[in-house]
Design an enzyme around this catalytic site. Structure first.
Site, PDB file in Angstrom:
ATOM      1  N   GLY A  70       6.547   4.975   8.664  1.00 55.81           N
ATOM      2  CA  GLY A  70       5.811   5.956   8.613  1.00 55.81           C
ATOM      3  C   GLY A  70       6.068   6.713   9.944  1.00 55.81           C
ATOM      4  O   GLY A  70       6.953   6.514  10.715  1.00 55.81           O
ATOM      5  N   SER A  71       4.791   7.435  10.501  1.00 55.92           N
ATOM      6  CA  SER A  71       5.011   7.996  11.933  1.00 55.92           C
ATOM      7  C   SER A  71       4.895   7.087  12.922  1.00 55.92           C
ATOM      8  O   SER A  71       4.432   5.976  12.940  1.00 55.92           O
ATOM      9  CB  SER A  71       3.919   9.027  11.722  1.00 55.92           C
ATOM     10  OG  SER A  71       2.621   8.440  11.814  1.00 55.92           O
ATOM     11  N   THR A  72       5.621   7.458  13.828  1.00 52.56           N
ATOM     12  CA  THR A  72       5.370   6.760  15.451  1.00 52.56           C
ATOM     13  C   THR A  72       4.015   6.526  15.669  1.00 52.56           C
ATOM     14  O   THR A  72       3.807   5.188  16.127  1.00 52.56           O
ATOM     15  CB  THR A  72       6.189   7.509  16.303  1.00 52.56           C
ATOM     16  OG1 THR A  72       7.642   7.366  15.994  1.00 52.56           O
ATOM     17  CG2 THR A  72       6.206   6.659  17.827  1.00 52.56           C
ATOM     18  N   GLU A  73       3.372   7.424  15.621  1.00 44.69           N
ATOM     19  CA  GLU A  73       1.772   7.394  15.752  1.00 44.69           C
ATOM     20  C   GLU A  73       0.877   6.262  15.260  1.00 44.69           C
ATOM     21  O   GLU A  73       0.404   5.204  15.803  1.00 44.69           O
ATOM     22  CB  GLU A  73       1.078   8.641  15.638  1.00 44.69           C
ATOM     23  CG  GLU A  73      -0.340   8.729  16.131  1.00 44.69           C
ATOM     24  CD  GLU A  73      -0.933   9.909  15.383  1.00 44.69           C
ATOM     25  OE1 GLU A  73      -0.456  10.738  15.025  1.00 44.69           O
ATOM     26  OE2 GLU A  73      -2.352  10.038  15.550  1.00 44.69           O
ATOM     27  N   GLU A 121       8.967  15.368  15.933  1.00 47.17           N
ATOM     28  CA  GLU A 121       9.518  15.375  14.554  1.00 47.17           C
ATOM     29  C   GLU A 121       8.759  16.365  13.751  1.00 47.17           C
ATOM     30  O   GLU A 121       7.511  16.162  13.512  1.00 47.17           O
ATOM     31  CB  GLU A 121       9.213  13.798  14.021  1.00 47.17           C
ATOM     32  CG  GLU A 121       9.835  13.855  12.702  1.00 47.17           C
ATOM     33  CD  GLU A 121       9.601  12.209  12.082  1.00 47.17           C
ATOM     34  OE1 GLU A 121       8.453  11.631  12.089  1.00 47.17           O
ATOM     35  OE2 GLU A 121      10.563  11.666  11.775  1.00 47.17           O
ATOM     36  N   GLY A 136       2.452   3.781  13.647  1.00 48.77           N
ATOM     37  CA  GLY A 136       3.346   2.334  13.912  1.00 48.77           C
ATOM     38  C   GLY A 136       2.663   1.787  15.129  1.00 48.77           C
ATOM     39  O   GLY A 136       2.551   0.491  15.059  1.00 48.77           O
ATOM     40  N   CYS A 166      13.438  10.340   7.478  1.00 52.29           N
ATOM     41  CA  CYS A 166      13.149  10.137   8.816  1.00 52.29           C
ATOM     42  C   CYS A 166      14.435  10.130   9.699  1.00 52.29           C
ATOM     43  O   CYS A 166      14.417  10.295  10.896  1.00 52.29           O
ATOM     44  CB  CYS A 166      12.909   8.613   8.824  1.00 52.29           C
ATOM     45  SG  CYS A 166      13.824   7.523   7.840  1.00 52.29           S
ATOM     46  N   LYS A 206       0.809  -1.233   0.082  1.00 54.16           N
ATOM     47  CA  LYS A 206      -0.022  -0.078   0.096  1.00 54.16           C
ATOM     48  C   LYS A 206       0.837   1.249   0.044  1.00 54.16           C
ATOM     49  O   LYS A 206       1.609   1.991   0.903  1.00 54.16           O
ATOM     50  CB  LYS A 206      -0.861   0.021   1.123  1.00 54.16           C
ATOM     51  CG  LYS A 206      -2.084   1.207   0.996  1.00 54.16           C
ATOM     52  CD  LYS A 206      -2.750   1.765   2.333  1.00 54.16           C
ATOM     53  CE  LYS A 206      -1.896   2.761   2.896  1.00 54.16           C
ATOM     54  NZ  LYS A 206      -1.688   4.034   1.738  1.00 54.16           N
ATOM     55  N   GLU A 247       9.431   1.134  10.663  1.00 49.89           N
ATOM     56  CA  GLU A 247      10.550   1.890  10.716  1.00 49.89           C
ATOM     57  C   GLU A 247       9.821   3.337  10.976  1.00 49.89           C
ATOM     58  O   GLU A 247       9.211   3.780   9.931  1.00 49.89           O
ATOM     59  CB  GLU A 247      11.029   1.971   9.180  1.00 49.89           C
ATOM     60  CG  GLU A 247      12.585   2.330   9.436  1.00 49.89           C
ATOM     61  CD  GLU A 247      12.832   3.829   8.721  1.00 49.89           C
ATOM     62  OE1 GLU A 247      12.423   4.699   9.338  1.00 49.89           O
ATOM     63  OE2 GLU A 247      12.765   3.857   7.545  1.00 49.89           O
TER      64      GLU A 247
HETATM   65  P1  NAI Z   1       1.635   8.225   8.090  1.00 53.19           P
HETATM   66  O1  NAI Z   1       2.335   7.499   9.129  1.00 53.19           O
HETATM   67  O2  NAI Z   1       0.176   8.858   8.559  1.00 53.19           O
HETATM   68  O3  NAI Z   1       1.649   7.698   6.590  1.00 53.19           O
HETATM   69  C1  NAI Z   1       2.524   6.746   6.135  1.00 53.19           C
HETATM   70  C2  NAI Z   1       1.826   5.531   5.601  1.00 53.19           C
HETATM   71  O4  NAI Z   1       0.863   4.959   6.514  1.00 53.19           O
HETATM   72  C3  NAI Z   1       0.764   5.705   4.408  1.00 53.19           C
HETATM   73  O5  NAI Z   1       0.731   4.953   3.425  1.00 53.19           O
HETATM   74  C4  NAI Z   1      -0.568   6.170   5.091  1.00 53.19           C
HETATM   75  O6  NAI Z   1      -1.648   5.770   4.172  1.00 53.19           O
HETATM   76  C5  NAI Z   1      -0.546   5.060   6.004  1.00 53.19           C
HETATM   77  N1  NAI Z   1      -1.298   5.243   7.253  1.00 53.19           N
HETATM   78  C6  NAI Z   1      -1.882   6.279   7.835  1.00 53.19           C
HETATM   79  N2  NAI Z   1      -2.505   5.707   8.643  1.00 53.19           N
HETATM   80  C7  NAI Z   1      -2.672   4.471   8.653  1.00 53.19           C
HETATM   81  C8  NAI Z   1      -3.453   3.559   9.596  1.00 53.19           C
HETATM   82  N3  NAI Z   1      -4.164   4.124  10.749  1.00 53.19           N
HETATM   83  N4  NAI Z   1      -3.108   2.184   9.633  1.00 53.19           N
HETATM   84  C9  NAI Z   1      -2.486   1.773   8.428  1.00 53.19           C
HETATM   85  N5  NAI Z   1      -1.776   2.653   7.672  1.00 53.19           N
HETATM   86  C10 NAI Z   1      -1.916   4.227   7.794  1.00 53.19           C
HETATM   87  O7  NAI Z   1       2.461   9.861   7.998  1.00 53.19           O
HETATM   88  P2  NAI Z   1       1.621  10.991   7.422  1.00 53.19           P
HETATM   89  O8  NAI Z   1       0.301  11.414   8.203  1.00 53.19           O
HETATM   90  O9  NAI Z   1       1.846  11.015   6.063  1.00 53.19           O
HETATM   91  O10 NAI Z   1       2.708  12.167   8.083  1.00 53.19           O
HETATM   92  C11 NAI Z   1       2.684  12.590   9.271  1.00 53.19           C
HETATM   93  C12 NAI Z   1       3.969  12.495  10.094  1.00 53.19           C
HETATM   94  O11 NAI Z   1       4.578  11.269  10.060  1.00 53.19           O
HETATM   95  C13 NAI Z   1       5.157  13.474   9.205  1.00 53.19           C
HETATM   96  O12 NAI Z   1       4.920  14.980   9.701  1.00 53.19           O
HETATM   97  C14 NAI Z   1       6.251  12.814   9.599  1.00 53.19           C
HETATM   98  O13 NAI Z   1       6.716  13.417  11.120  1.00 53.19           O
HETATM   99  C15 NAI Z   1       6.058  11.467   9.959  1.00 53.19           C
HETATM  100  N6  NAI Z   1       6.337  10.468   9.009  1.00 53.19           N
HETATM  101  C16 NAI Z   1       7.618   9.681   9.071  1.00 53.19           C
HETATM  102  C17 NAI Z   1       8.014   9.067   7.903  1.00 53.19           C
HETATM  103  C18 NAI Z   1       9.287   8.293   8.123  1.00 53.19           C
HETATM  104  O14 NAI Z   1      10.169   8.012   7.167  1.00 53.19           O
HETATM  105  N7  NAI Z   1       9.554   7.869   9.348  1.00 53.19           N
HETATM  106  C19 NAI Z   1       7.476   9.162   6.736  1.00 53.19           C
HETATM  107  C20 NAI Z   1       6.139   9.676   6.628  1.00 53.19           C
HETATM  108  C21 NAI Z   1       5.994  10.445   7.695  1.00 53.19           C
END
Ligand code: NAI
Ligand code: MG
Length: 498
Positions: A246-249, A399, A251, A302, A193, A268
């Site tokens: 993606g985000s810790t939240e 972050e 995760g 990240c 996804k 990660e």
């Molecule tokens: P996110 O963590 O919400 O999104 C990342 C992925 O997770 C996307 O594919 C999204 O569709 C999916 N996702 C979102 N909610 C989900 C859920 N409840 N269950 C399963 N999958 C879900 O990140 P977002 O909202 O785009 O960005 C928010 C913050 O997250 C950023 O400001 C940054 O601080 C952090 N982030 C960190 C990343 C990293 O590489 N460590 C990458 C992207 C965001």
């Protein structure tokens, strides 16, 4: 379509602006609900295409297709070396199409096309090649038992099964490669996804995999939002493993959802990585290094070096130096030649990053903004240095994920005291140390709580070298054989021989 489309090759334009399905069991199809997601050009804020808005119903179809392909397709009986050959061929095709992938990534994510061409695409290619090499070399071992008697005991390393992979928008193609390459090498089947903001290069990859001969159902791609498609994948009872970046939240939400069937989880997550500059550092290297550590990819990395700790004796020079590095940047549409700093990913994220700069100001820190000419339209933000942020301020702890650097001076000479400041974060993804002293470098590396410590470099990756986070930056290590381990499980076989 935006106004920079003229910079796209006809092939990229026809793919990007064409109709898109999601990939389930070898067929490109719309969402069961027929709903779609608009995809925007971050440089203009204009919609350039749409993709299916998959949800739980589509995830379920994709999981069934992946299960069928895992249990009894040509994939299940294919010799491992042949899997390796397919992965290698995929790498070759991506490499041949480097310009096409770089443009598509730049259009979708906003990043400078030069960066996509020099970093993102080659990094993805290298990862597929490296993991192709593992495919035929994934073995168990014979084991000498500790008890008396004659036995034949051995282990088998098997693919873990059907895996769900959820990736973010900051490095869409690279993240797809990080996830897909080891899972394919191990013999798994996959539901990928991509992030709703950046589905393009994953979809292109899906077409290429069919072209080089991966059997139907080995890779399924469900485009969709996180709260619907992503959450359904994390919770699905017939998924054996979920991998997330993606985000810790989110995760944490995924780890909770995974408990329903106790699927394996690797995560990660976010970071607030320290960059520590010692008095003896080579500043000609440390200044551009520290600037790149935070501003690379518009700070949407990240491992971004978002907390700079400079020894008092080099502090002024560093801040001035980084400020003049900002002056050298060219902020503009990623597709325009010469751009070194593109827009942020979305209007929502632009608000979030600007919000943090405002929070820093209200908390009493000093904001030193770059003054780069700002293109019209698009999600642009000037690179920003926050000076004098106390450790307990939100800008020092959370972050930001944008081109925003918090700088602090330290007076300590004791490594333990410096490490304590650098480690005062809930994250533990990466750190960099800038010094000419070998002893300082390696003693400090031992004291930093992070999955990666760089010495006189930052954001330097390799498919062979472990990558992942300590503390709330994640679970598991990608890269190297560690990544194969994430996608395989060990079976023990024991036979008494007398
Ligand atoms: P996110 O963590 O919400 O999104 C990342 C992925 O997770 C996307 O594919 C999204 O569709 C999916 N996702 C979102 N909610 C989900 C859920 N409840 N269950 C399963 N999958 C879900 O990140 P977002 O909202 O785009 O960005 C928010 C913050 O997250 C950023 O400001 C940054 O601080 C952090 N982030 C960190 C990343 C990293 O590489 N460590 C990458 C992207 C965001
Ligand atoms: Mg989110």
């Amino acid at each position: 379509m935006g106004c920079y489309d003229t910079l796209l090759s006809p092939q990229v334009a026809s793919f990007a602006f064409g109709a898109h399905g999601m990939l389930i069991g070898g067929r490109w199809q719309s969402a069961q609900s027929s709903k779609t997601i608009d995809v925007f050009d971050p440089a203009t804020g204009r919609k350039f295409t749409e993709v299916p808005a998959g949800d739980a119903a589509d995830v379920d179809l994709a999981v069934r297709a992946a299960r069928r392909a895992f249990a009894d397709g040509p994939w299940a009986t294919m010799p491992a070396a042949e899997r390796g050959r397919l992965i290698w061929q995929l790498a070759d095709r991506i490499e041949e199409l480097v310009d096409e992938f770089a443009q598509l990534e730049s259009l979708d994510n906003g990043k400078p096309v030069q960066q996509a061409k020099a970093v993102d695409v080659p990094e993805a290619v290298a990862r597929f090649r490296y993991m192709a090499g593992w495919a035929g070399k994934i073995n168990g071992e014979t084991v000498g038992l500790s008890q008396r008697g004659e036995y034949h005991a051995y282990t088998l390393r098997r693919p873990i099964g059907v895996v769900g992979q959820i990736i973010p928008w900051n490095f869409p193609l690279v993240m797809a490669a990080y996830k897909l390459a080891p899972a394919l090498a191990a013999g798994c089947t996959i539901i990928l996804k991509p992030a709703e903001q950046t589905p393009m290069t994953a979809l292109r990859l899906g077409h290429l995999m069919a072209e080089v001969g991966f059997p139907d159902g080995v890779l399924n791609i469900v485009t969709g939002y996180g709260e619907t498609a992503g959450a359904a994948l994390a919770a699905h009872g017939d998924v054996d493993k979920i991998a997330f970046t993606g985000s810790t939240e989110v995760g944490k939400a995924i780890a909770r959802a995974a408990t329903q069937n106790l699927k394996q989880v690797s995560l990660e997550l976010g970071g607030k990585s320290p960059v520590i500059v010692f008095p003896d550092a080579d500043l000609d290297r440390a200044i551009p290094g520290a600037a790149a550590a935070i501003f690379f990819n518009q700070g949407q990395t990240c491992t971004a070096g978002s907390r700079l700790f400079a020894h008092r004796t080099v502090y002024e020079k560093l801040v001035e130096g980084i400020h003049s590095e900002i002056g050298k940047m060219v902020m503009g549409p990623g597709l325009e030649a010469g751009t070194t700093l593109g827009p942020l990913i979305s209007a929502e994220h632009l608000d979030r990053v600007n919000g943090y700069i405002e929070i820093g100001r209200r908390e009493g820190a000093t904001i030193v903004s770059g003054t780069l000419p700002r293109p019209r339209g698009g999600y642009f933000v000037n690179p920003t240095i926050i000076v004098g942020a106390a450790p307990d301020m939100r800008v020092s702890r959370e972050e930001i994920f944008g081109p925003v650097l918090c700088v602090t001076a330290f007076d300590d000479d004791e490594l333990d005291a410096i490490a304590m400041k650098a480690n005062a974060t809930e994250f533990g993804l990466a750190a960099s140390l800038w010094t000419r002293d070998l002893s300082t470098a390696h003693r400090m590396a031992a004291r930093i709580d992070a999955g990666t410590v760089w010495i006189n470099t930052h954001n330097h990756f390799d498919p062979a070298l472990a990558f992942g986070g300590m503390k709330q930056s994640g679970w598991g290590r990608e890269s190297g054989f560690h990544a194969v381990e994430l996608y395989s499980s060990v079976k023990a076989v024991l036979a008494p021989l007398n």
